[in-house]
Design an enzyme around this catalytic site. Sequence first.
Site, PDB file in Angstrom:
ATOM      1  N   ASP A   1     -75.918  87.299 -13.344  1.00 35.03           N
ATOM      2  CA  ASP A   1     -76.392  85.939 -13.048  1.00 35.03           C
ATOM      3  C   ASP A   1     -75.423  85.164 -12.146  1.00 35.03           C
ATOM      4  OD1 ASP A   1     -78.558  86.521 -14.597  1.00 35.03           O
ATOM      5  OD2 ASP A   1     -77.860  85.444 -16.368  1.00 35.03           O
TER       6      ASP A   1
ATOM      7  N   LYS B   1     -77.855  77.733 -21.322  1.00 35.03           N
ATOM      8  CA  LYS B   1     -79.302  77.982 -21.272  1.00 35.03           C
ATOM      9  C   LYS B   1     -79.698  79.188 -22.107  1.00 35.03           C
ATOM     10  CE  LYS B   1     -81.396  80.383 -17.730  1.00 35.03           C
ATOM     11  NZ  LYS B   1     -82.389  81.389 -18.106  1.00 35.03           N
ATOM     12  N   ASN B   2     -79.003  80.314 -21.888  1.00 33.93           N
ATOM     13  CA  ASN B   2     -79.485  81.541 -22.517  1.00 33.93           C
ATOM     14  C   ASN B   2     -79.193  81.612 -24.019  1.00 33.93           C
ATOM     15  OD1 ASN B   2     -80.728  82.285 -20.194  1.00 33.93           O
ATOM     16  ND2 ASN B   2     -79.121  83.703 -19.511  1.00 33.93           N
TER      17      ASN B   2
ATOM     18  N   ARG C   1     -89.223  94.407 -15.383  1.00 30.46           N
ATOM     19  CA  ARG C   1     -88.360  93.983 -16.508  1.00 30.46           C
ATOM     20  C   ARG C   1     -89.087  94.320 -17.818  1.00 30.46           C
ATOM     21  NH1 ARG C   1     -86.267  87.935 -15.475  1.00 30.46           N
ATOM     22  NH2 ARG C   1     -84.735  88.453 -17.058  1.00 30.46           N
TER      23      ARG C   1
ATOM     24  N   ARG D   1     -84.866  75.111 -13.683  1.00 27.89           N
ATOM     25  CA  ARG D   1     -85.024  75.851 -14.943  1.00 27.89           C
ATOM     26  C   ARG D   1     -83.687  75.984 -15.669  1.00 27.89           C
ATOM     27  NH1 ARG D   1     -86.727  81.488 -14.134  1.00 27.89           N
ATOM     28  NH2 ARG D   1     -85.911  81.384 -16.221  1.00 27.89           N
TER      29      ARG D   1
ATOM     30  N   CYS E   1     -87.786  85.163 -13.868  1.00 28.56           N
ATOM     31  CA  CYS E   1     -87.458  85.526 -12.488  1.00 28.56           C
ATOM     32  C   CYS E   1     -87.849  86.978 -12.212  1.00 28.56           C
ATOM     33  CB  CYS E   1     -85.967  85.337 -12.244  1.00 28.56           C
ATOM     34  SG  CYS E   1     -85.446  83.624 -12.404  1.00 28.56           S
TER      35      CYS E   1
HETATM   36  N1  EPU Z   1     -84.375  96.411 -20.093  1.00 25.88           N
HETATM   37  C1  EPU Z   1     -85.191  97.464 -20.390  1.00 25.88           C
HETATM   38  N2  EPU Z   1     -85.928  97.395 -21.541  1.00 25.88           N
HETATM   39  C2  EPU Z   1     -85.894  96.321 -22.362  1.00 25.88           C
HETATM   40  C3  EPU Z   1     -85.054  95.253 -22.048  1.00 25.88           C
HETATM   41  C4  EPU Z   1     -84.295  95.326 -20.895  1.00 25.88           C
HETATM   42  O1  EPU Z   1     -85.255  98.450 -19.658  1.00 25.88           O
HETATM   43  O2  EPU Z   1     -86.603  96.333 -23.381  1.00 25.88           O
HETATM   44  C5  EPU Z   1     -83.536  96.465 -18.879  1.00 25.88           C
HETATM   45  C6  EPU Z   1     -83.860  95.336 -17.894  1.00 25.88           C
HETATM   46  O3  EPU Z   1     -84.943  95.665 -17.051  1.00 25.88           O
HETATM   47  C7  EPU Z   1     -82.556  95.183 -17.166  1.00 25.88           C
HETATM   48  C8  EPU Z   1     -81.512  95.478 -18.255  1.00 25.88           C
HETATM   49  O4  EPU Z   1     -82.191  96.229 -19.258  1.00 25.88           O
HETATM   50  O5  EPU Z   1     -82.458  96.151 -16.175  1.00 25.88           O
HETATM   51  C9  EPU Z   1     -80.891  94.267 -18.902  1.00 25.88           C
HETATM   52  O6  EPU Z   1     -81.893  93.355 -19.303  1.00 25.88           O
HETATM   53  P1  EPU Z   1     -81.679  92.308 -20.472  1.00 25.88           P
HETATM   54  O7  EPU Z   1     -82.659  92.617 -21.546  1.00 25.88           O
HETATM   55  O8  EPU Z   1     -80.247  92.263 -20.838  1.00 25.88           O
HETATM   56  O9  EPU Z   1     -82.104  90.964 -19.771  1.00 25.88           O
HETATM   57  P2  EPU Z   1     -83.074  89.841 -20.279  1.00 25.88           P
HETATM   58  O10 EPU Z   1     -82.940  89.666 -21.751  1.00 25.88           O
HETATM   59  O11 EPU Z   1     -84.429  90.034 -19.725  1.00 25.88           O
HETATM   60  C10 EPU Z   1     -81.277  87.958 -20.080  1.00 25.88           C
HETATM   61  C11 EPU Z   1     -81.180  86.631 -19.391  1.00 25.88           C
HETATM   62  C12 EPU Z   1     -81.057  86.836 -17.890  1.00 25.88           C
HETATM   63  C13 EPU Z   1     -79.863  87.723 -17.589  1.00 25.88           C
HETATM   64  C14 EPU Z   1     -79.922  89.027 -18.408  1.00 25.88           C
HETATM   65  C15 EPU Z   1     -78.667  89.879 -18.250  1.00 25.88           C
HETATM   66  C16 EPU Z   1     -82.460  85.183 -20.822  1.00 25.88           C
HETATM   67  C17 EPU Z   1     -83.708  84.420 -21.051  1.00 25.88           C
HETATM   68  N3  EPU Z   1     -82.383  85.861 -19.687  1.00 25.88           N
HETATM   69  O12 EPU Z   1     -82.455  88.569 -19.565  1.00 25.88           O
HETATM   70  O13 EPU Z   1     -80.816  85.541 -17.369  1.00 25.88           O
HETATM   71  O14 EPU Z   1     -79.874  88.074 -16.220  1.00 25.88           O
HETATM   72  O15 EPU Z   1     -80.097  88.716 -19.806  1.00 25.88           O
HETATM   73  O16 EPU Z   1     -77.541  89.177 -18.639  1.00 25.88           O
HETATM   74  O17 EPU Z   1     -81.554  85.157 -21.642  1.00 25.88           O
HETATM   75  C18 EPU Z   1     -80.728  83.884 -15.695  1.00 25.88           C
HETATM   76  O18 EPU Z   1     -80.252  83.118 -16.546  1.00 25.88           O
HETATM   77  O19 EPU Z   1     -80.757  83.620 -14.466  1.00 25.88           O
HETATM   78  C19 EPU Z   1     -81.260  85.175 -16.121  1.00 25.88           C
HETATM   79  C20 EPU Z   1     -82.045  85.897 -15.362  1.00 25.88           C
END
Ligand code: EPU
Length: 434
Positions: free
Chosen positions: A307, A22-23, A122, A399, A117
């Site tokens: 995850d 998915k990701n 975030r 999803r 989610c």
């Molecule tokens: N963060 C910041 N600033 C940013 C970006 C992130 O402070 O600009 C923080 C976030 O709040 C969090 C941490 O950094 O505390 C890590 O966030 P990350 O950016 O890595 O997560 P994401 O890109 O929002 C993706 C996946 C998530 C998965 C995370 C961590 C997608 C669409 N989502 O989210 O997937 O939990 O990486 O591996 O790729 C899921 O599949 O269930 C899911 C939630």
Amino acid sequence: MEKYVINGGNALRGEVEISGAKNAAVAIIPAALMVDGICRIENMPQISDTDMLLTILSHLGAEVKLINKNTIEIDSRNVRFCDAPFDLMRKIRASYYLIGAMLGRFGVAKTTMPGGCNFGVRPIDQHIKGFNALGADIEVKNGFIFAEAPEGRLHGSRIYLDKVSVGATMNIILAATLASGRTIIENAAREPHIVDLANFLNSMGADIRGAGTDTIKVNGVERLHGGSYSIIPDQIEAGTYMVAAAATAGEVLVKNVIPKHLECISAKLRETGTIVQEYEDSVLVKGSGNLRKANVKTLPYPGFPTDMQPQMGTLLAMANGTSVVTEGIYDNRFKYVNELRKMGADVQVDGRIAIFEGNAKLTGAPVMACDLRAGAAMVIAGLCASGTTQIEDIHFIERGYENFVGKLRALGADIAIVDFPDEPEIHEKAVSVG
Ligand code: EPU
């Protein structure tokens, strides 16, 4: 309202085929916007997040053809910059990848703040920091994001991420692919889907090196050409079936996986007494029926994935002894614990730490899927519980898990999707007192 209804107690046995990640898919679909030719993408998971992104691309003018169940072709040559369907974009987290892709393709982007989610705040400040460094002006106003490269094209830059972020790393890669000059991303995330996005883009003519390490170099190119690409297997879908096999004391061959990507999960399962045997592109999981406690801390890859935390927490609720689970990524990812308690689990949560007392004999109950992985955790709990479990809000689960119910039934689970009539809303009568 559709719910999952599970009659627990059956050990999972047999083989399950894992779908595309998915990701990775949710970044590769927006990336196809930048390709000047036809992209054929294989192993595309059929889940609602990818459906929504493909619908968004169609709205933007891309031709999206379904070749077979998991193969699509995207032709973005006739796409022109226009407003995207904001109501859809608001629903998913990955819509933020359209900023990087649109900036690369048009030098301008307009999107909504992403959905996804709810695990607490975030932010996307690291994405914005990256786009700014590449020369974009960004304005965030009334829930919308406007981004523009003043000279129509971004330019390469050096970016040090303050936080290891999957989304920011992928978005900066997207934006830098068609920028002029070289971009260096330091403190980059290293998840398998980051390597997959880079491999996809490279196979279409990009020049990205170092994906999978914490320093990624992107040499901007003038154009991307069409091509064919197959998405990697989903690490988290595989991990979910592995935990389900262990928790139900079953025996499952999890097929079409990259065992290296699962090592963090396999290692933790072995600590619980589960047997995990790795083969070239499959893993065999044999539950012992006598789970041992284990402590877990979620971390960026190659650490234990956040995850997988709710699924593993559910297993630990039933293990012998007390386990400590520390959430290292998000502020608020223990909401599923309330649901697990309804089924008899004994868990205390203090901020980012949860203490699972273990030895729970779960009993079926009506519960909610609070989010995607929390929902998967409830399914695992329901499979292990005595009696019937009904899970609401299954749209979250759909999803990210292709044909979850079908795959579980093939493994012997007693699970079905049942459509319940919506309950009438209760309007309280105003009662005048005295
Ligand atoms: N963060 C910041 N600033 C940013 C970006 C992130 O402070 O600009 C923080 C976030 O709040 C969090 C941490 O950094 O505390 C890590 O966030 P990350 O950016 O890595 O997560 P994401 O890109 O929002 C993706 C996946 C998530 C998965 C995370 C961590 C997608 C669409 N989502 O989210 O997937 O939990 O990486 O591996 O790729 C899921 O599949 O269930 C899911 C939630």
